[in-house]
Design an enzyme around this catalytic site. Structure first.
Site, PDB file in Angstrom:
ATOM      1  N   ASN A   1       0.866  -1.182   0.000  1.00  0.00           N
ATOM      2  CA  ASN A   1       0.000   0.000   0.000  1.00  0.00           C
ATOM      3  C   ASN A   1       0.900   1.228   0.000  1.00  0.00           C
ATOM      4  O   ASN A   1       1.543   1.516   1.004  1.00  0.00           O
ATOM      5  CB  ASN A   1      -0.890  -0.041   1.256  1.00  0.00           C
TER       6      ASN A   1
ATOM      7  N   HIS B   1      -9.215   0.525   5.332  1.00  0.00           N
ATOM      8  CA  HIS B   1      -7.923   0.771   5.983  1.00  0.00           C
ATOM      9  C   HIS B   1      -8.139   1.686   7.191  1.00  0.00           C
ATOM     10  O   HIS B   1      -8.972   2.595   7.158  1.00  0.00           O
ATOM     11  CB  HIS B   1      -6.952   1.410   4.988  1.00  0.00           C
TER      12      HIS B   1
ATOM     13  N   GLU C   1      -5.033  -5.629  10.669  1.00  0.00           N
ATOM     14  CA  GLU C   1      -3.994  -4.622  10.862  1.00  0.00           C
ATOM     15  C   GLU C   1      -4.209  -3.924  12.199  1.00  0.00           C
ATOM     16  O   GLU C   1      -4.988  -2.962  12.278  1.00  0.00           O
ATOM     17  CB  GLU C   1      -4.063  -3.585   9.738  1.00  0.00           C
TER      18      GLU C   1
ATOM     19  N   GLU D   1      -6.583   4.115   8.283  1.00  0.00           N
ATOM     20  CA  GLU D   1      -6.439   5.556   8.026  1.00  0.00           C
ATOM     21  C   GLU D   1      -7.712   6.119   7.406  1.00  0.00           C
ATOM     22  O   GLU D   1      -8.079   7.265   7.666  1.00  0.00           O
ATOM     23  CB  GLU D   1      -5.211   5.803   7.131  1.00  0.00           C
TER      24      GLU D   1
ATOM     25  N   LYS E   1       0.005   4.261  -0.236  1.00  0.00           N
ATOM     26  CA  LYS E   1      -0.655   5.402   0.429  1.00  0.00           C
ATOM     27  C   LYS E   1      -0.488   6.679  -0.406  1.00  0.00           C
ATOM     28  O   LYS E   1      -0.380   6.600  -1.624  1.00  0.00           O
ATOM     29  CB  LYS E   1      -0.118   5.570   1.854  1.00  0.00           C
TER      30      LYS E   1
ATOM     31  N   GLY F   1       2.784   1.645  10.861  1.00  0.00           N
ATOM     32  CA  GLY F   1       3.700   2.778  10.719  1.00  0.00           C
ATOM     33  C   GLY F   1       4.436   3.138  12.002  1.00  0.00           C
ATOM     34  O   GLY F   1       5.083   4.179  12.080  1.00  0.00           O
TER      35      GLY F   1
ATOM     36  N   SER G   1       3.852  -2.802  10.260  1.00  0.00           N
ATOM     37  CA  SER G   1       5.312  -2.787  10.394  1.00  0.00           C
ATOM     38  C   SER G   1       5.969  -4.119   9.999  1.00  0.00           C
ATOM     39  O   SER G   1       6.920  -4.549  10.645  1.00  0.00           O
ATOM     40  CB  SER G   1       5.711  -2.374  11.814  1.00  0.00           C
TER      41      SER G   1
HETATM   42  C1  PEP Z   1      -0.506  -0.251   6.383  1.00  0.00           C
HETATM   43  O1  PEP Z   1      -0.672   0.958   6.393  1.00  0.00           O
HETATM   44  O2  PEP Z   1      -1.371  -0.988   5.887  1.00  0.00           O
HETATM   45  C2  PEP Z   1       0.701  -0.777   6.995  1.00  0.00           C
HETATM   46  C3  PEP Z   1       0.722  -2.031   7.325  1.00  0.00           C
HETATM   47  O3  PEP Z   1       1.742   0.112   7.165  1.00  0.00           O
HETATM   48  P1  PEP Z   1       3.202  -0.231   7.760  1.00  0.00           P
HETATM   49  O4  PEP Z   1       3.674  -1.479   7.076  1.00  0.00           O
HETATM   50  O5  PEP Z   1       4.017   0.965   7.408  1.00  0.00           O
HETATM   51  O6  PEP Z   1       3.019  -0.422   9.225  1.00  0.00           O
END
Ligand code: PEP
Length: 249
Positions: free
Chosen positions: A9, A94, A166, A96, A11, A172, A212
């Protein structure tokens, strides 16, 4: 057998030339795993990315879409618009989107319906915030997110749905759920599906972990029996890191 999937992703990162450079880098790297690979550029770069990756086995997917077919929704994009530029899969829910754009379970249910009505595949995201994890309420939260947005569907619809757990506290932040925490939650998710739709359906749905995931932890997380892949944020912006994760399978 369930599909193994690694999806990046991107973003709101990368303008057109940065997107093209990242794709050039991705195309140089050899995939040694059998996992399906997907990348999700921003809307403005979807067609260029789709075109540049057409001859490869990297699928270009969207990060979001609106539930309506068309109309007075300034700034939004519909399923048929995505399909018209070659996109077959969309990420929905997601954290966000939930947090900054107030996407509720009810709205997400409508988005899922719209995607499925347009024969698209959905990567449906959900996960608890740190407070819920600390208070031991994480399974309730995740169970409700899944039920509220997906349990109006017929069993057959799950052929077109990929789930992505997630935990918000791991996105992040550099903090990853431990492989055991991921496995426990994925097993709970599969049981939640089995209770409603039966074991055959539950066993056929791919459940990705996101939060992450990096080259140095991917293998251990992916080795868990109910983890079928990853949704990758930060590490997906670097072609070498992303393929190190893909090739961790
Ligand atoms: C995400 O935003 O779906 C995500 C998993 O981000 P990150 O890998 O940066 O934690």
């Amino acid at each position: 057998m369930r599909k193994q999937i690694v999806a990046g992703n991107w973003k709101m990162n990368n303008d057109l030339s940065q997107t093209e450079s990242l794709i050039t880098e991705l195309k140089k790297i050899k995939k040694t795993s059998t996992a399906e690979v997907m990348v999700a550029p921003t809307f403005t770069n979807l067609y260029n990315a789709f075109d540049a990756l057409r001859e490869t086995d990297i699928e270009v997917i969207a990060q979001n879409m609106h539930f309506a077919a068309n109309g007075a929704y300034t700034g939004e994009i519909s399923a048929s618009m995505l399909k018209s530029v070659g996109i077959q899969t969309v990420i929905l829910g997601h954290s966000e989107r939930r947090e900054y754009f107030n996407e509720s379970d009810a709205m997400l249910a409508k988005k899922v319906d719209a995607a499925l009505a347009n024969s698209m595949r959905v990567i449906f995201c959900f996960g608890e915030v740190l407070e819920d994890r600390k208070s031991g309420n994480h399974e309730n939260v995740v169970g409700s997110q899944i039920k509220n947005a997906l349990f109006h569907l017929e069993a057959d619809a799950f052929k077109h749905i990929v789930l992505a757990y997630e935990p918000v506290w791991a996105i992040g932040t550099g903090e990853t759920a431990s492989p055991e925490q991921a496995q426990d939650m994925h097993a709970f998710i599969r049981k939640t599906l089995a209770d409603k739709y039966g074991k055959t359906v539950a066993d056929s749905v791919s459940i990705l972990y996101g939060g992450s995931v990096k080259p140095n932890n991917a293998q251990e997380i992916f080795s868990k029996p109910d983890v079928d892949g990853g949704l990758i944020g930060g590490a997906a912006l670097n072609a070498t890191d992303f393929f190190a994760i893909v090739n961790a399978f």
